[in-house]
Write an enzyme that holds these catalytic residues in place. Sequence first.
Site, PDB file in Angstrom:
ATOM      1  N   LYS A  97      -9.787 -37.822 -39.511  1.00 43.53           N
ATOM      2  CA  LYS A  97      -9.781 -37.485 -38.074  1.00 43.53           C
ATOM      3  C   LYS A  97     -10.986 -36.624 -37.690  1.00 43.53           C
ATOM      4  O   LYS A  97     -11.415 -36.629 -36.540  1.00 43.53           O
ATOM      5  CB  LYS A  97      -8.456 -36.850 -37.653  1.00 43.53           C
ATOM      6  N   THR A 130      -7.563 -32.713 -32.291  1.00 44.77           N
ATOM      7  CA  THR A 130      -8.978 -32.482 -32.628  1.00 44.77           C
ATOM      8  C   THR A 130      -9.915 -33.157 -31.637  1.00 44.77           C
ATOM      9  O   THR A 130     -11.009 -32.667 -31.382  1.00 44.77           O
ATOM     10  CB  THR A 130      -9.287 -33.003 -34.056  1.00 44.77           C
TER      11      THR A 130
END
Length: 334
Positions: free
Chosen positions: A187, A244
């Site tokens: 990610k 994120t």
Amino acid sequence: MKAVVLGSGGWGTALALVLLDNGHDVTLWSRNPAKAEELARTRENPLLKGVSLPEELHITGDLNCLRGADLVVSAPPSFAVRETGRKAAPFLKPETVVVSVSKGIERDTNLRMSQVFREAAGGRCRIAALSGPSHAEEVGLRLPTGCVAACPERETARFVQDAFMNDCFRVYTSYDIVGVELAAALKNVIALSCGICAGLGFQDNTKALLMTRAMAEITRLGEHMGGQRRTFGGLAGMGDLIVTCTSLHSRNNRAGILIGQGKSVEEAMEEVGAVVEGYYAAESVCQLAEREGVEMPICRCAYEVLYRGKRARDVVSELMGRTGKDELLGTTWL
Ligand SMILES: NC(=O)c1ccc[n+]([C@@H]2O[C@H](COP(=O)([O-])OP(=O)(O)OC[C@H]3O[C@@H](n4cnc5c(N)ncnc54)[C@H](O)[C@@H]3O)[C@@H](O)[C@H]2O)c1
């Protein structure tokens, strides 16, 4: 219980506070003795603004603090996990539970962080991973947060759950350490890519397109490596991807924005001024995907911008110009 957190960055410090809140005897270790002294004196980590470090939190630069520890949290940046595992090895007992919280894949070996620590420590511990959508800044402020404690041994996963879980830090267990750690590492590359898109002036549609198709390729690699598909839709997968890619707390996202705005990779890293894990992960993920023969067009494009000097705008055109695909590729058309 005696707990030691290795690494006094934002995340190590925030997790030390969670353990302290839960009544454990906690020591925060910094590899830099001067930094340990400063933290102990000021009782504040500049990475966690407005959060004070109580006197009961022991802070040291001496690894002897590991003697007799029941729980050890490994929280250095990913490139320093091997070195940290090696240093910790002489102090670990076979029954010590190590919780790996660093996010990345080791360059060249392509190992996950728990594998790196365990190998460096000569296999001398039980190891789990803790991951999920969890900015250190928010955990430090005790804002409600959820993570996954992953370990193939149920007993160890539950031990970690019990150690960390409290009213503002919820912990789920999972046996899928492979999926949880791969999702965590991957990610960061996508957060960087999302930042690049924002820096190029693209908006919500592009971000949603990127995140969703990125999740498809993360899942493809994760399943190929033995991870469970459902993990990628869970807290350590989609949860962490959302947090994120959509927050300015994320250094990966911030570095990406600067690159998209035209700064060089070096300038962007310098301006962010802290470890940008997605930069390292882009290289090791592409190595791994190539070795395993798994197609990962978004990560490949990020790698080409970060390491091969390709223009961000050109790789976006490349991605948008790929031949049409079936979204449910690999399943039977009903
Ligand atoms: N910050 C977060 O919100 C967060 C959340 C979840 C996971 N993580 C992961 O946790 C890890 C640590 O992140 P962070 O945000 O605390 O990083 P950070 O940049 O805040 O701190 C890193 C710490 O590691 C130390 N360090 C640097 N080189 C080292 C070395 N060679 N050996 C030992 N220590 C070294 C630095 O002095 C610093 O104290 C990363 O892998 C990150 O992806 C971070």
